[in-house]
Design a protein around this motif. Structure first.
Motif, short mmCIF file in Angstrom:
data_model
loop_
_atom_site.label_atom_id
_atom_site.label_comp_id
_atom_site.label_asym_id
_atom_site.label_seq_id
_atom_site.Cartn_x
_atom_site.Cartn_y
_atom_site.Cartn_z
N HIS A 188 -39.44 25.46 51.55
CA HIS A 188 -38.58 26.45 51.12
C HIS A 188 -37.94 25.94 50.03
N PRO A 189 -37.75 26.76 48.70
CA PRO A 189 -37.48 26.09 47.43
C PRO A 189 -35.94 25.58 47.40
N ASP A 190 -35.00 25.97 48.52
CA ASP A 190 -33.95 25.23 48.65
C ASP A 190 -33.83 23.94 49.18
N VAL A 191 -35.02 23.77 49.82
CA VAL A 191 -34.85 22.43 50.66
C VAL A 191 -35.44 21.39 49.62
N PHE A 243 -43.66 28.84 50.01
CA PHE A 243 -43.14 29.43 50.73
C PHE A 243 -43.59 30.97 50.96
N SER A 252 -38.37 28.05 37.24
CA SER A 252 -37.79 28.04 38.60
C SER A 252 -36.41 27.60 38.51
N ALA A 312 -35.63 22.00 46.39
CA ALA A 312 -35.27 21.93 45.02
C ALA A 312 -34.93 20.77 44.13
N ASN A 313 -34.40 19.53 45.13
CA ASN A 313 -33.97 18.75 44.52
C ASN A 313 -35.15 17.36 44.40
N ALA A 333 -42.16 27.65 45.62
CA ALA A 333 -41.85 29.21 45.90
C ALA A 333 -43.20 29.70 46.38
N ALA A 383 -40.56 26.44 57.23
CA ALA A 383 -39.70 26.83 55.95
C ALA A 383 -38.75 25.52 55.57
N ARG A 384 -38.46 24.80 56.54
CA ARG A 384 -37.74 23.66 56.14
C ARG A 384 -38.28 22.66 55.58
#
Lengths: 723, 169
Positions: free
Chosen positions: B91-94, B108, B159, B96-97, B105, B87-88
């Motif tokens: 995951h899109p939050d990780v 994940f 996204s 994203a940049n 997405a 996940a780390r």
């Protein structure tokens, strides 16, 4: 939108980043948005000059094509053949409003002031896309235009920030902008930001971390609780101030929460037909109308100015916390208020998940060596503020906070307060509903006295209430703790049921919960603490965080993480895995709600279900999308609808209607629908992709209108779940 | 069972042509395969869009264990920690940049579905039985999810919150 928000917005702009340019008066440019062609002109100091695009054109075709992932308009896009604009389906005259002229855009477009729009209705969002393209031009002072464009829709933000880096803000572009965290409470607000090594809660000029959530309209320019100082609590209750906007935002006038707000000092009128309620503040003995979005936007503008002052940099990106029970429609209203305030919402976090993120960080710091070992800690977070109660169960290990389940409801301290007021003065609802000057005053006095008594009951077993309502009636009463609990029995029962439901959804036994965290203003109430402890079979609560600051700190952490900030000490090695707070589905099998994405599904998510027709040779199917937990559609929030046409004639039950729902990484919901005939390889018609929600203001009305228009025929066009 | 198969086949038909656009690979043979062996199929995961990460090393027909990078006998603890580790990464939050937000997405979702199946003892037992039976070519109906993952990337241009943000106004 009414003026004040913009007035405030432009006020703060001149005090902020754009001070340098304020030495010159800004010259408004002229835009002619034609049905077929557009052009832009500006006064260049001695005469008017028509601006040209990069292809040296003065007149640009008015269209937007969606053929690429990112739509592009006739300003930036070059048609290979002019004829194409007539033949390509993606091209269409915008002025005719094929995609609908949206009132909301109209309001935001007013932010273009002082740029003059000479079109009769300069409203369509598609036109704003053209403005966006203009912002790329090497004009004399592009930043001016960019800045105002940046108050518009988000692509504008994207483009704006692209072009900004070439402009005045180059210096700051070396650092990624760190999103700040904002906790908009029903009663209080706070702002926090990552300062490079930790989260810091920002203070206003009066050195306050927590600011009352209200906007008063008593002066010509409305002012909110960030900048304004109340001389006395009752000043907020004079009718001139709007508060509790978080309880009102995105709700229609049939909503019981709106009805319970009718006894507040400001005016809340309902027609009970599913439109937005009429809200007004008392200004110079007149009721002046406003909306919750406007009030929130004014407040956010103040928060933004305060944060810009404290951090000495422009603020655009924010992480906001929202209640679990907010529908997607309410979320759009929050986003809209932010857009009006010039803020870009990077993330919206359910409040308890922000707390969960802070907990994950604390746990990681406690047991750093434990990282990745897989030993996880389950925590239950109960958040009860003035307006909403939320519960989350989270599994935490190695800085990853995996949300297992969420539950929430619009009950909070405000309900407790109103129950007590009704207890003290049984006919208070009737007395206060006519909003006479004297009644408002009496209501304010009673409200302050009751609030005071509730606060005292957090530390003492009984309290003496003594209040002169000024109209000849006096209330003298001693209220005991037991009485208080009895009066609010239903509220506390609801809290219990939320916690029980959340534990059950997470498939977690109370014994497995390592830490129980209570946050929010109402977590000070002894009964609330006790009920949480008793449901979780616990003797004590987690002590590691300030119940009033946890959510905003979590939001600021998420802001730093989502902005891509790395911390050498690993304080930002964090991740929240979110779940959907409410089920998403469509109407099928009559008026049943059939979830496609159930509640507590990990996001991002993509799920699909197959439906079929209910009549022989049915060629159309209405896909009506709802959100909520009710078994029938009436109990849920309508998000939107669209029609699937061109279904090949076939006996009922044969065509397969595939409905797919997709929530992407930004929590954007898209609904796809397509038709498949068994045995045939290719779909007979293109599938539909619809972004939700699509319904506008009176979303209660839409549902009724559907029912009224189609009535019993509605099942002709709806579908049933394929078995 | 019937509904599962129809769901799978239709999903392929539904989205199939789009995959062609993305990968430049023909989709119709795959959809036929789905039709004949609805629960067991070669995966349609697009390898083309994978970039360097653990996930990218997995063959398209990877089992859920391979998705999580764990042995078949892994304990519940190992499954959980593998899930968190991945996940780390995906995951899109990780991401994203970074550059890979377009596919994360989908990746994940795939990792999460593997975790969701394996962390539930009953579902894991079912899956293990299935896996033993058809070890060679098989993957679980999760192949469908992998397929969806590529679909998610098809829409990944969205996204970011984009120009549509204000559409409901």
């Amino acid at each position: 939108m009414a003026e004040p928000a913009y007035t405030v917005a432009s006020d703060s702009e001149t005090t902020g980043e754009e001070k340098s340019s304020s030495a010159f008066p800004e010259i408004a440019i002229g835009i002619d948005i034609g049905t077929s062609q557009c052009s832009v002109a500006a006064w260049n100091g001695s005469q008017v000059e028509i601006l040209k695009n990069t292809r040296n054109q003065k007149m640009m075709r008015s269209y937007v094509t969606f053929k690429d992932e990112v739509p592009s308009g006739g300003v930036s896009n070059q048609l290979s053949q002019m004829k194409k604009s007539k033949t390509l389906p993606s091209l269409c005259p915008m002025k005719k409003g094929k995609f609908g002229v949206r009132r909301g855009m109209n309001r935001v477009a007013q932010n273009l002031d002082p740029y003059c729009l000479c079109s009769p209705d300069a409203t369509s969002e598609h036109r704003t896309l053209q403005f966006e393209s203009y912002s790329l031009y090497p004009q004399e002072r592009p930043s001016l235009f960019v800045a105002s464009v940046s108050r518009m829709a988000e692509p504008a933000y994207t483009v704006a920030s692209d072009s900004e880096t070439t402009g005045e803000e180059k210096s700051s572009s070396a650092f990624p902008e760190i999103a700040i965290g904002i906790d908009i409470g029903t009663s209080q607000c706070s702002v926090a930001a990552w300062n490079g090594s930790q989260v810091e809660i920002l203070k206003n000029t009066r050195n306050q971390k927590m600011m009352r959530s209200y906007v008063t309209f008593k002066d010509e320019v409305p002012s909110g609780g960030v900048s304004n100082q109340l001389s006395h609590e009752s000043e907020m209750l004079s009718g001139a101030a709007i508060f509790n906007m978080k309880r009102l935002i995105g709700r229609v006038d049939t909503d019981p929460v709106v009805h319970s707000s009718k006894s507040l000092p400001f005016l809340v009128q309902t027609l009970d037909i599913g439109v937005r309620p009429f809200i007004a503040a008392l200004v110079n003995n007149a009721w002046r109308s406003t909306t919750p979005e406007e009030v929130l936007a004014i407040y956010l503008v103040e928060l933004r100015a305060m944060a810009e002052l404290a951090l000495k940099r422009p603020i655009r990106n924010v992480v906001l916390t929202i209640p679990v029970s907010f529908s997607r429609f309410q979320v759009t209203r929050i986003e809209r208020a932010c857009a009006m305030a010039g803020l870009h919402v990077l993330r919206l976090m359910p409040e308890p998940t922000a707390v969960a993120l802070l907990y994950a960080q604390q746990q990681q710091q406690c047991v750093h060596e434990n990282m990745g070992s897989g030993s996880e800690k389950i925590a239950l977070i109960f958040n009860m503020g003035a307006g909403y109660s939320d519960v989350a169960v989270t599994a935490t290990a190695g800085g990853v906070s995996q949300i297992k389940s969420l539950a929430g409801s619009a009950i909070g301290g405000e309900d407790i307060l109103q129950n007590m007021i009704r207890h003290l003065l049984p006919d208070s609802d009737i007395l206060f509903s006519n909003h006479g000057i004297n009644e408002i005053k009496a209501m304010g006095l009673l409200r302050v006295a009751t609030q005071d008594a509730i606060h005292k009951l957090s530390s003492q077993t009984s309290v003496q209430i003594d209040v002169d309502l000024g109209n000849g009636s006096k209330i003298c009463k001693v209220v005991h703790q037991e009485e208080f609990q009895e009066v609010n029995g239903k509220v506390f029962e609801k809290c219990e049921s939320l916690i029980i439901q959340c534990l059950r959804d997470a498939k977690v036994d109370p014994e497995d919960v390592a830490d129980v965290i209570t946050v929010g203003g109402c977590s000070n109430i002894p009964k609330v603490k006790n009920l949480v402890m008793s449901v979780c079979k616990r003797q004590e609560l987690y002590k590691g965080m300030n119940p009033l600051e946890a959510a905003v700190i979590g939001a600021a952490l998420e802001g730093a993480v989502a902005s891509g900030i790395n911390d050498p000490f690993g304080s930002l090695d964090l991740l929240t895995i979110q779940v959907t707070p409410l089920a998403l589905g469509i109407q099928a099998d009559g008026n049943s709600f059939v979830p496609v994405i159930p509640r507590n599904t990990t996001m991002p998510a993509r799920k699909e279900l197959v439906f079929t027709t209910v009549r022989d040779n049915q060629t159309e199917a209405l896909i009506v999308v709802y959100e909520g937990e009710g078994k029938t559609v009436e109990d849920n929030h309508l998000l939107g609808y669209f029609k699937l046409t061109g279904i090949p004639p076939a006996p009922k039950g044969v065509p397969e209607i595939n409905v797919c729902m997709d929530i992407d990484a930004s929590n954007v919901l898209r609904v796809f629908a397509g038709v498949v005939l068994p045995g045939s390889k290719n779909p007979p018609i293109p599938f539909m992709e619809v972004r939700m929600p699509t319904v506008d203001d009176g979303h209660g009305w839409c549902a009724e209108a559907l029912q009224r228009t189609y009535g019993s025929r509605l099942d002709l066009v709806t579908v049933q779940k394929k078995i | 069972m019937i509904s599962t198969s129809s769901s799978l086949s239709s999903s392929v038909n539904f989205f199939g042509p789009k995959v062609v656009i993305l990968n430049g690979r023909a989709s119709s043979p795959r959809s036929l395969q789905f039709r004949s062996t609805p629960r067991i199929s070669a995966s349609c995961a697009s390898t083309a869009e994978r970039t360097a990460s653990h996930i990218s090393l997995i063959s398209p027909s990877a089992s859920l264990y391979e998705v999580l990078g764990i042995p078949m006998g892994a304990t519940c603890q190992e499954i959980k920690s593998a899930y968190r580790r991945l996940a780390r990464e995906v995951h899109p939050d990780v991401v994203a940049n970074g550059q890979r937000s377009q596919t994360s997405a989908g990746e994940f979702i795939k990792v999460h579905e593997a975790y969701a199946t394996l962390s539930d003892p009953d579902r894991r037992a079912d899956y293990d039985r299935l896996l033993c039976g058809v070890r060679q070519t098989a993957s679980y109906p999760m192949a469908a999810s992998r397929h969806r993952a590529t679909m998610a990337s098809r829409f990944a241009g969205h996204s970011r919150r984009t120009w549509e943000t204000d559409q409901c106004w």
